[in-house]
Design a protein around this motif. Structure first.
Motif, PDB file in Angstrom:
ATOM      1  N   GLY A   1       0.570  -1.043  -0.160  1.00 45.44           N
ATOM      2  CA  GLY A   1      -0.135   0.383   0.116  1.00 45.44           C
ATOM      3  C   GLY A   1       0.862   1.430  -0.407  1.00 45.44           C
ATOM      4  N   THR A   2       0.732   2.573  -0.173  1.00 44.42           N
ATOM      5  CA  THR A   2       0.494   3.586  -0.481  1.00 44.42           C
ATOM      6  C   THR A   2       1.925   4.021   1.075  1.00 44.42           C
ATOM      7  N   GLY A   3       2.547   4.983   1.261  1.00 47.81           N
ATOM      8  CA  GLY A   3       2.843   5.208   1.480  1.00 47.81           C
ATOM      9  C   GLY A   3       4.497   4.110   3.187  1.00 47.81           C
ATOM     10  N   LYS A   4       3.949   2.695   2.306  1.00 48.13           N
ATOM     11  CA  LYS A   4       4.889   1.624   3.241  1.00 48.13           C
ATOM     12  C   LYS A   4       5.851   1.744   3.217  1.00 48.13           C
ATOM     13  N   LYS A   5       7.119   1.335   3.654  1.00 48.81           N
ATOM     14  CA  LYS A   5       8.957   1.367   3.692  1.00 48.81           C
ATOM     15  C   LYS A   5       8.980  -0.356   2.895  1.00 48.81           C
ATOM     16  N   ILE A   6       9.787  -0.180   2.018  1.00 47.00           N
ATOM     17  CA  ILE A   6       9.846  -1.185   1.431  1.00 47.00           C
ATOM     18  C   ILE A   6      11.742  -1.442   1.094  1.00 47.00           C
ATOM     19  N   THR A   7      12.246  -2.801   1.473  1.00 50.96           N
ATOM     20  CA  THR A   7      13.746  -2.894   0.757  1.00 50.96           C
ATOM     21  C   THR A   7      13.670  -4.029   0.107  1.00 50.96           C
ATOM     22  N   LEU A   8      14.606  -3.496  -1.272  1.00 48.87           N
ATOM     23  CA  LEU A   8      14.603  -4.746  -1.776  1.00 48.87           C
ATOM     24  C   LEU A   8      15.529  -5.693  -1.601  1.00 48.87           C
TER      25      LEU A   8
ATOM     26  N   ASP B   1      21.102   7.750 -13.951  1.00 49.52           N
ATOM     27  CA  ASP B   1      20.213   9.269 -14.509  1.00 49.52           C
ATOM     28  C   ASP B   1      19.376  10.185 -13.802  1.00 49.52           C
ATOM     29  N   LEU B   2      18.418   8.433 -13.818  1.00 46.62           N
ATOM     30  CA  LEU B   2      17.079   8.702 -13.487  1.00 46.62           C
ATOM     31  C   LEU B   2      17.167   8.907 -12.072  1.00 46.62           C
ATOM     32  N   SER B   3      15.932  10.176 -12.260  1.00 51.68           N
ATOM     33  CA  SER B   3      15.547  10.285 -10.534  1.00 51.68           C
ATOM     34  C   SER B   3      14.843   9.466  -9.901  1.00 51.68           C
ATOM     35  N   SER B   4      15.107   9.097  -9.245  1.00 46.88           N
ATOM     36  CA  SER B   4      14.898   8.206  -7.539  1.00 46.88           C
ATOM     37  C   SER B   4      14.832   8.961  -6.253  1.00 46.88           C
ATOM     38  N   GLU B   5      13.710   8.515  -6.201  1.00 47.68           N
ATOM     39  CA  GLU B   5      12.842   8.743  -4.335  1.00 47.68           C
ATOM     40  C   GLU B   5      14.050   7.221  -3.430  1.00 47.68           C
ATOM     41  N   SER B   6      13.995   6.620  -4.095  1.00 48.49           N
ATOM     42  CA  SER B   6      15.116   5.228  -3.467  1.00 48.49           C
ATOM     43  C   SER B   6      16.490   5.609  -3.264  1.00 48.49           C
ATOM     44  N   THR B   7      16.734   4.672  -1.914  1.00 51.60           N
ATOM     45  CA  THR B   7      18.161   4.917  -1.366  1.00 51.60           C
ATOM     46  C   THR B   7      18.968   3.681  -1.481  1.00 51.60           C
ATOM     47  N   VAL B   8      20.143   3.869  -1.924  1.00 51.23           N
ATOM     48  CA  VAL B   8      20.825   2.415  -1.500  1.00 51.23           C
ATOM     49  C   VAL B   8      21.726   3.141  -0.057  1.00 51.23           C
ATOM     50  N   SER B   9      22.169   1.156  -0.403  1.00 51.24           N
ATOM     51  CA  SER B   9      23.495   1.129   0.713  1.00 51.24           C
ATOM     52  C   SER B   9      24.435   0.010   0.044  1.00 51.24           C
ATOM     53  N   ARG B  10      26.174  -0.347   0.631  1.00 45.79           N
ATOM     54  CA  ARG B  10      26.769  -1.165   0.172  1.00 45.79           C
ATOM     55  C   ARG B  10      27.945  -0.570   1.152  1.00 45.79           C
ATOM     56  N   ILE B  11      26.879  -1.831   2.411  1.00 51.12           N
ATOM     57  CA  ILE B  11      28.125  -1.677   3.454  1.00 51.12           C
ATOM     58  C   ILE B  11      29.328  -3.630   3.295  1.00 51.12           C
TER      59      ILE B  11
ATOM     60  N   THR C   1      29.955  -5.794   0.206  1.00 52.59           N
ATOM     61  CA  THR C   1      30.509  -6.212  -1.606  1.00 52.59           C
ATOM     62  C   THR C   1      29.437  -7.202  -2.030  1.00 52.59           C
ATOM     63  N   GLU C   2      29.033  -7.886  -1.200  1.00 55.11           N
ATOM     64  CA  GLU C   2      28.211  -8.946  -1.754  1.00 55.11           C
ATOM     65  C   GLU C   2      26.332  -8.425  -2.246  1.00 55.11           C
ATOM     66  N   HIS C   3      26.377  -7.140  -0.878  1.00 54.55           N
ATOM     67  CA  HIS C   3      24.882  -6.954  -0.564  1.00 54.55           C
ATOM     68  C   HIS C   3      24.677  -5.714  -1.122  1.00 54.55           C
ATOM     69  N   PHE C   4      23.514  -4.767  -1.916  1.00 54.89           N
ATOM     70  CA  PHE C   4      23.487  -4.248  -2.394  1.00 54.89           C
ATOM     71  C   PHE C   4      22.035  -4.012  -2.295  1.00 54.89           C
ATOM     72  N   PRO C   5      21.074  -3.337  -1.239  1.00 51.93           N
ATOM     73  CA  PRO C   5      19.949  -3.202  -0.796  1.00 51.93           C
ATOM     74  C   PRO C   5      19.278  -1.556  -1.590  1.00 51.93           C
ATOM     75  N   LEU C   6      18.249  -2.119  -2.178  1.00 51.12           N
ATOM     76  CA  LEU C   6      17.784  -0.312  -2.579  1.00 51.12           C
ATOM     77  C   LEU C   6      16.152  -0.299  -1.209  1.00 51.12           C
ATOM     78  N   THR C   7      15.899   0.943  -1.290  1.00 49.88           N
ATOM     79  CA  THR C   7      15.203   1.060  -0.151  1.00 49.88           C
ATOM     80  C   THR C   7      14.264   2.620  -0.692  1.00 49.88           C
ATOM     81  N   LEU C   8      13.022   1.759  -0.447  1.00 47.33           N
ATOM     82  CA  LEU C   8      11.716   3.317  -0.994  1.00 47.33           C
ATOM     83  C   LEU C   8      11.652   4.038   1.045  1.00 47.33           C
ATOM     84  N   GLU C   9      11.508   4.806   1.409  1.00 46.39           N
ATOM     85  CA  GLU C   9      11.270   5.382   2.144  1.00 46.39           C
ATOM     86  C   GLU C   9       8.817   5.011   2.720  1.00 46.39           C
ATOM     87  N   SER C  10       8.788   5.508   1.501  1.00 44.87           N
ATOM     88  CA  SER C  10       7.246   6.019   1.578  1.00 44.87           C
ATOM     89  C   SER C  10       7.170   5.556   0.150  1.00 44.87           C
ATOM     90  N   ALA C  11       6.202   4.181  -0.456  1.00 43.07           N
ATOM     91  CA  ALA C  11       5.991   4.013  -1.554  1.00 43.07           C
ATOM     92  C   ALA C  11       4.986   4.530  -1.856  1.00 43.07           C
TER      93      ALA C  11
END
Lengths: 113, 112
Positions: A14-21, A59-69, A71-81
């Motif tokens: 649903g709209t407004g949820k936080k998700i991590t891919l 190049d594409l504006s995105s409201e998502s954020t990423v982290s790289r703590i 080497t093998e892991h690169f999650p993408l987070t949307l704070e408010s979908a």
């Protein structure tokens, strides 16, 4: 088996949820990428990483954020979908600095109601 | 930044005919040009690539040509088969950037 894995494969929220891919690769690659793609359409680069603790916006504006703590892991987070975030998200990695084959995950298909 | 344009957006050919897809890029520093094939519901996979020090590369029925002066490169598929039906993406990378920028894709349909 060396590969690149994405979870979840499908997600309806649903709209407004936080998700991590999640994206993990077992190939020891330094370079990792996130692309947004509507089915069969253009691949838009939204984030990339040179290595641990290095992330850049694409190049594409995105409201998502990423982290790289790690080497093998690169999650993408949307704070408010939002419904406009509905799309497929493809993670990819390569082991070479320039000119290396990009290995893609199977994608995470996100639907925001 | 780099911009890659791809044409045509759709291409329909008869089995056995040739197919040509063309791309242009904007950054003269780009030096790596791969082509990816994406079948329906699958992830993109590399089919052929070319670097800026080479003008042409061939792999069985697939070939790629590069014209650095004009900043364009093309994919050629000969003796097309139904299993060649897919979306094909060109891409460009180079200079000091690790970014791989894709074209908008070409949907190829090979009619039996």
């Amino acid at each position: 088996e060396a590969d690149i894995y994405q979870t979840p494969r499908y997600l309806v929220i649903g709209t407004g949820k936080k998700i991590t891919l999640e994206c993990s690769q077992t190939m020891g690659h330094d370079k990792m990428y996130w692309y947004q793609q509507d089915p069969g359409m253009e691949l838009h680069l939204i984030h990339y990483s040179y290595g641990v603790n290095s992330t850049e916006k694409g190049d594409l504006s995105s409201e998502s954020t990423v982290s790289r703590i790690r080497t093998e892991h690169f999650p993408l987070t949307l704070e408010s979908a939002r419904p406009s975030h509905t799309s497929q998200y493809l993670c990819a990695s390569t082991g070479l600095s320039l000119g290396g084959e990009l290995f893609f995950g199977e994608g995470s298909r996100l639907t925001v109601l | 930044g780099e911009n890659v344009e791809q044409h045509p957006s759709t291409l329909s050919v008869q089995e056995g005919d040739s197919a040509v897809i063309k791309c242009t890029y904007s950054d003269s520093a780009s030096n790596y040009f791969p082509w990816y094939k994406q079948e329906l519901g699958k992830r993109p996979q590399l089919i052929i690539d070319i670097r800026s020090n080479v003008g042409e590369k061939k792999d069985q029925r697939i070939a790629v040509t590069l014209n650095k002066t004009a900043k364009h490169f093309s994919l050629h598929i000969t003796e097309t088969q139904p299993e060649d039906s897919a979306v094909y993406f060109c891409a460009a990378q180079g200079g000091s950037s690790y970014k791989l920028i894709f074209g908008s894709g070409t949907r190829l349909l090979v009619r039996p």
